[in-house]
Design a protein around this motif. Structure first.
Motif, short mmCIF file in Angstrom:
data_model
loop_
_atom_site.label_atom_id
_atom_site.label_comp_id
_atom_site.label_asym_id
_atom_site.label_seq_id
_atom_site.Cartn_x
_atom_site.Cartn_y
_atom_site.Cartn_z
N PHE B 81 0.83 -1.20 0.00
CA PHE B 81 0.00 0.00 0.00
C PHE B 81 0.87 1.25 0.00
O PHE B 81 0.63 2.20 -0.76
N ILE B 85 1.42 4.40 -2.66
CA ILE B 85 1.31 5.83 -2.36
C ILE B 85 2.54 6.57 -2.87
O ILE B 85 2.43 7.57 -3.59
N THR B 332 -6.69 0.72 10.89
CA THR B 332 -7.23 0.98 9.56
C THR B 332 -7.31 2.48 9.31
O THR B 332 -6.92 2.97 8.24
N VAL B 336 -5.22 4.19 6.41
CA VAL B 336 -5.94 4.81 5.30
C VAL B 336 -5.66 6.30 5.25
O VAL B 336 -5.65 6.91 4.19
N PHE B 339 -2.79 7.25 3.03
CA PHE B 339 -3.17 7.43 1.63
C PHE B 339 -3.94 8.73 1.44
O PHE B 339 -3.64 9.54 0.56
N ASN B 340 -4.94 8.93 2.30
CA ASN B 340 -5.80 10.08 2.13
C ASN B 340 -5.02 11.39 2.26
O ASN B 340 -5.22 12.33 1.52
N VAL B 395 -11.93 12.38 0.85
CA VAL B 395 -11.21 11.32 1.56
C VAL B 395 -11.04 11.66 3.04
O VAL B 395 -10.98 10.76 3.88
N SER B 399 -11.21 9.13 6.77
CA SER B 399 -10.24 8.99 7.86
C SER B 399 -10.86 9.37 9.19
O SER B 399 -10.71 8.67 10.18
N PHE B 470 -11.80 8.71 -4.13
CA PHE B 470 -11.56 7.78 -3.03
C PHE B 470 -12.32 8.14 -1.78
O PHE B 470 -12.28 7.41 -0.80
N THR B 474 -14.53 3.66 -1.56
CA THR B 474 -13.43 3.38 -0.65
C THR B 474 -13.01 1.93 -0.68
O THR B 474 -12.24 1.48 0.16
N THR B 477 -9.08 1.52 -0.92
CA THR B 477 -8.29 2.02 0.20
C THR B 477 -8.64 1.31 1.49
O THR B 477 -7.76 0.84 2.21
N ALA B 481 -6.28 -1.25 3.54
CA ALA B 481 -5.91 -0.77 4.87
C ALA B 481 -6.38 -1.72 5.95
O ALA B 481 -5.65 -2.01 6.91
#
Lengths: 486, 493, 122
Positions: B81, B85, B332, B336, B339-340, B395, B399, B470, B474, B477, B481
């Motif tokens: 993951f 990114i 998680t 995540v 990424f976000n 996104v 989160s 995203f 989701t 992601t 995650a």
């Protein structure tokens, strides 16, 4: 067109309309036509759902899953139908009015205005037809964001400050309280779907139940419960059509609609009555009603007076909901529709007075009834609806709320309603009186407002009376929310 | 089949491309190589992620030397993951860099810039992909040294002091990390991560291992910009060239967090961290203080790049907060958010880079009326801002949801309340910029400003649309995650 | 007693580490900071190498013709690791010093407090 498609179309059509409006930027007549066509199409779509819903169907559709376990889902049910019907109908009327106002007042950035309007309406319909709390929250926030450019339309420092209060309070309540309540509900109940009878009673302890209720009610800032009410008078910096539709109909109605929706479908009226937890909000709403009316008495600026009147009237609905009995729910639901027509009439009149006579303060309105007879007659009808006298629509909803208070043996609330009626009379009737029976300070050099505006005003005033005479459909929808609906 | 050697290619490609850029000496060629390599590593990262999700962790022996004596590259859902990114960000930043680098850096240095950029990319990818503890140190220093160079290339002379400060602090951090690894080696006799994980169980309760744990977490905390070890970040991000800020803001801290996750969960084990040390409590406290301190400081900044840098410190706080729950939901959320946040900050800093390109400054006063002059750029900023606040359909909302849920699952509703309050702080500093850009008139006697060129707008809007996409879909992601979180906690996957 | 003498390599490591760290933090001259950094890193090198020593072991280079008798070697791995780390240290020092030169060109001074003052001016 099936029900499911109609619901999705109802949300998409205003968005497509927004796009068309933006594309017609250089052709004002085409742009206005786009607004009107979109609004009419929306109303037809929403109206097409009326018979299936009255017949007992609940068209619904689930779109994609946004978070594991929760999807974006839409459903047409009676409460949502009431909201969607008035919002979509009054959008047509407001568009007609806006055209007259924006042109008569030579406003700038008109395309941005109409585009944001359309997006706001789309999100209002999304709120109306939301099938679960997350969907409602998403559209609720989009509504806040899309109305911000409308509130700050004039771009002045005053508009900016008003916009700050507007956005700040609404985002504060929705993020700090509503979002918290929603995630908490999810973690406790395992679902966020709107279900008749509620989803929390079996899973939450009484303390959690009551705490969640308070969080939701304060979290729905658009219902303007004190102390989170200041965004409403702050939003009066907006042009009058914005104030009219969004703050008399769409934004505030989204607020009280959400209050009713959460009460009925997340908590469940019977569960609330049994477990308790709604009393705090009942008294907050009662206090808001009285305090807002007292503040309204002291406002000289007409729009601000109307804003505080709205805060007071919105608390009627919250009171009705938190009485947690059948008459309360009936009265609250009805008031969503009745108040809409009355208030929009009043705001339209305020705008007409601004455009034609360039007057904003109550003290300047002596004798204006002679120069603007149509406008002031409509104003009188709207005022009577606020006070709750026949033959206007406000009477019917107030009657049911009163019955609800009596049924719940809440004599304090009865007293609040009576007192509020008197206060309403106190800040509306003097305006009517001085408009018609006093001599103007300076001879009026103006006439009536532009025809489009007067037409819209007349339509709304007429609607207020018509709803009193023919409340059938709305009443039928409201009845489906209580008792015999599984 | 070359596909079997993807893990090695992932590192070798940028590593070889870097000196190639120096040899070629032509800025444009160097840029083309950087773009091509970035897209190549992105493609490989996608392949690796798909393979891991389909058939489990990949183990690759570098040079055919078997672990635990040889260096092993080990890819599971967590680092696949992060690879995605880092390479994804590089894939959009490399095309973006052309115009901004041309404006901000003297022409005779361009090839050096791209060479350092590729080395930084190598380093970051290497940290993530390797399964050998010392190898992490090597790649850590590669990426750090090249970062110092990249930052120092900024126009303002403060870039030099910022790079120097980062150098000193970064070296201390890396050296702490080295001490920790050394102590672990002394106790276990191996440097292979999987092997260490097995052998550490026997010696867990010794003071040496505890000391090692402390050194490693502090060292990584410095690279992570965890409060109060974040002091290098605001200046470094504010004065670096625009493309560098985008790249580092979106990748460097995530890689450091990944390394911390790897060491804490895989090597030492969640039980050790929870029961023997107070790591969870420490991290949670520092994270929350960091979020608030940084957010409040951000509100008072007039240099918008600096403001976003402080915002990054706050966002790192969110990631660490998620990790500190030591639950599936919390992890998680933290993963995540890696990424976000890359999507969010990438878009925001790209928008600022475009502003700098046209205006020559990112000072708030000079940005008046920019909403009308650079509509697309500022609207990108608005959407990025919404994501920072955590409004739904972006996104950022996802989160926040997981963080709040993690807190409520434990019954710690004050933490949930604090997360929400800090979101409101983000409203304050985002809205400052929006008000100035949209409500004020442009300053009078300054030359007319036009919208940014396409080469800047396209990468910017790719990231903005990714923010929205995203936030709505989701499945990728959250899917990855969640699996990564479960594998870290030893729950399979 | 054995606590001190038996572990003297660790004590040296700790002393040098703290010394280097102190120089980095307490000295305002940029070059001195880098010197402190070097001392700091050197202490770590000493730690690694010293723990790689096997008692009675010789340098880890294969002795030809040792016959059948086993030879004890010290652990070669730490040496290898530290060679890498030394290179990193050299690169860091080079980079740091070149930054100091550039800073001197831009600011005219290499004292941290003077630079901070100059930076505070808008």
């Amino acid at each position: 067109m099936t029900g499911e498609l109609a619901i999705i179309a109802a949300i998409l059509v205003p968005l497509i309309g927004a796009f068309l409006i933006a594309a017609s930027h250089r052709h004002p007549n085409q742009r206005e036509a786009a607004t009107l066509v979109t609004a009419t199409a929306l109303f037809i779509l929403v109206a097409s759902l009326l018979s299936p819903v009255l017949a007992g169907q609940r068209p619904e559709t689930t779109l994609w899953e946004i978070i594991p376990g929760i999807s974006i889902s839409l459903q047409a049910e009676p409460l949502g139908m009431v909201f969607a019907l008035i919002a979509s109908f009054l959008w047509i009327v407001t568009s007609v009015y806006s055209i007259g106002y924006m042109r008569g007042h030579h406003e700038k950035n008109q395309t941005r205005f109409y585009v944001c309007f359309a997006i706001a309406l789309s999100s209002a319909i999304g709120v109306a037809f939301a099938g679960n709390m997350l969907t409602l929250f998403i559209f609720y926030e989009v509504l806040t964001l899309s109305t911000y450019p409308l509130v700050t339309h004039h771009g002045t420092d005053e508009a900016r400050r008003g916009g700050r209060t507007y956005l700040g309070l609404l985002l504060f309540t929705s993020i700090a309280f509503q979002l918290l309540a929603m995630v908490w509900t999810w973690s406790v109940a395992g679902t966020l779907d709107f279900t008749p009878g509620g989803i929390l009673a079996e899973h939450a302890s009484p303390v959690v139940f009551a705490t969640l209720f308070v969080l939701y009610m304060f979290g729905i800032g658009k219902a303007a419960l004190m102390p989170f009410h200041r965004w409403l008078p702050a939003a009066m910096v907006a042009p009058t059509p914005v104030s009219a539709l969004l703050h008399a109909v769409a934004v505030v109605k989204a607020g009280v609609f959400s209050v009713l929706k959460v009460t009925i479908y997340i908590f469940g009226v019977d569960s609330l009555a049994r477990i308790g937890g709604s009393d705090i909000i009942l008294y907050v709403a009662a206090t808001t009603t009285i305090l807002a009316s007292i503040i309204a008495l002291r406002q000289n600026n007409l729009k601000r007076r109307l804003a505080y009147s709205t805060i007071s009237q919105l608390s009627y609905v919250v009171m009705a909901a938190t009485l947690v009995n059948d008459f309360g729910i009936l009265g609250g639901t009805l008031h969503v529709a009745m108040h809409a027509f009355g208030k929009i009439t009043l705001f339209f009149c305020a705008g007409a007075i601004l455009v034609a006579a360039h007057k904003t303060e109550v003290s300047q309105l002596n004798g204006i009834g002679r120069a603007m007879p149509w406008t002031m007659t409509a104003f009188t009808i709207g005022a009577l609806s606020m006070i709750g006298l026949p033959p206007t629509a406000g009477f019917i909803s107030k009657w049911y709320i009163l019955l609800g208070a009596l049924e719940a043996d809440a004599m304090i609330i009865v007293g609040v309603l009576v007192l509020s009626t008197l206060l309403n009379a106190g800040y509306f009737l003097p305006i009517v009186y001085s408009a018609f029976f006093r001599e103007p300070d300076t001879p009026a050099k103006h006439g009536e407002a532009p025809k489009t505006m007067v037409g819209a005003i007349g339509l709304c005033a007429g609607g207020t009376v018509l709803l009193f005479l023919f409340p059938g459909q709305i009443l039928a929808l409201a009845h489906m929310l209580i008792g015999n609906v599984p | 089949m070359i596909a079997a050697h993807y893990p090695a290619l992932q590192i070798v490609a940028p590593l070889i491309a870097a000196p190639l850029c120096v040899l070629l000496r032509r800025g444009t060629l160097a840029w083309l190589i950087a773009v091509a390599v970035s897209w190549l590593v992105f493609f490989i990262a996608i392949q690796l992620l798909q393979q891991v999700m389909a058939s489990g962790p990949i183990s690759y022996e570098l040079g055919g030397w078997a672990a635990p004596w040889g260096i092993e590259y080990r890819i599971d859902s967590v680092n696949a993951f992060v690879l995605l990114i880092v390479s994804g960000i590089s894939a959009v930043v490399a095309p973006y860099a052309r115009a901004t680098v041309a404006k901000e850096i003297p022409e005779d240095r361009h090839y050096l810039f791209y060479s350092a950029y590729l080395l930084c990319l190598t380093g970051l990818l290497g940290i993530v992909i390797t399964g050998d503890a010392f190898n992490v140190f090597v790649f850590l220093e590669i990426s750090s040294l090249s970062s110092y160079v990249l930052i120092s290339l900024g126009k303002d002379r403060k870039a030099l002091t910022a790079a120097y400060q980062y150098l000193v602090m970064g070296t201390i951090g890396a050296t702490f990390f080295l001490i920790g690894v050394g102590l672990v080696y002394a106790m276990t006799g191996t440097l292979n991560m999987a092997d260490i994980a097995v052998r550490l169980d026997a010696v867990e309760n010794t003071r040496t291992v505890l000391a090692a744990f402390a050194f490693i977490t502090v060292g990584l905390g410095l690279k992570l910009a965890l409060f109060p070890l974040h002091l290098w970040l605001p200046n470094a991000y504010a004065y670096a060239p625009s493309a560098v800020t985008v790249f580092l803001a979106a990748t460097a801290t995530k890689v450091a967090l990944y390394t911390m996750l790897r060491f804490v969960f895989t090597l030492f084990g969640a039980d050790f961290a929870l029961n023997v040390t107070f790591l969870a409590g420490f991290l949670m406290a520092l994270a929350i203080v960091g979020v608030f301190a940084a957010s409040i400081t951000a509100i008072f900044q007039n240099n918008i790049k600096r403001m976003l840098a402080y915002s990054s410190v706050a966002q790192v706080g969110y990631m660490v907060l998620g990790v500190s729950f030591f639950s599936v939901t919390g992890l998680t959320g933290g993963i995540v958010h890696m990424f976000n946040h890359a999507m969010m900050k990438g878009a925001l800093f790209m928008a600022l880079g475009a502003v700098f390109y046209r205006l020559g400054t990112v000072h708030l006063d000079r940005m008046r009326g920019l909403g009308r002059q650079m509509p697309l750029t500022m609207f990108a900023f608005v959407i990025g801002g919404f994501s920072l606040i955590g409004l739904p359909l972006t996104v950022g909302f996802i989160s926040k949801w997981y963080l709040i849920l993690a807190a409520l699952e434990r019954g710690w509703w004050p933490i949930a309340g604090l997360v929400l309050l800090s979101s409101l702080l983000a409203v304050a500093y985002v809205w400052r910029v929006i008000e100035v850009a949209y409500f004020r008139d442009p300053p009078e006697n300054h030359p007319k400003v036009t919208e940014a060129p396409l080469s800047l707008l396209v990468p910017m809007w790719i990231l903005v649309l990714a923010n929205i996409y995203f936030g709505i879909d989701t499945s990728l992601t959250i899917g990855v995650a969640e699996r990564a979180a479960k594998s870290l906690l030893g729950l399979g996957g | 007693m054995d606590f001190f003498v038996g572990h003297y390599n660790y004590w040296i490591f700790v002393f040098l580490m703290m010394l280097g760290f102190y120089v980095v933090v307490a000295r305002g001259n940029l070059v001195k900071k880098i010197i402190g950094l070097n001392i700091f890193q050197a202490s770590v090198f000493l730690l690694y190498i010293s723990i790689g020593k096997v008692f009675g072991g010789t340098a880890p280079i294969i002795i030809e013709g040792a016959g059948g008798s086993p030879v004890t070697y010290s652990n070669p791995l730490p040496h290898v690791l530290i060679l890498t780390a030394i290179v990193v240290g050299v690169a860091t020092t080079a980079l740091g010093l070149s930054l100091v030169i550039r800073i001197n060109e831009a600011y005219g001074t290499i004292e941290e407090d003077e630079i901070s003052e100059m930076d505070l001016e808008p």
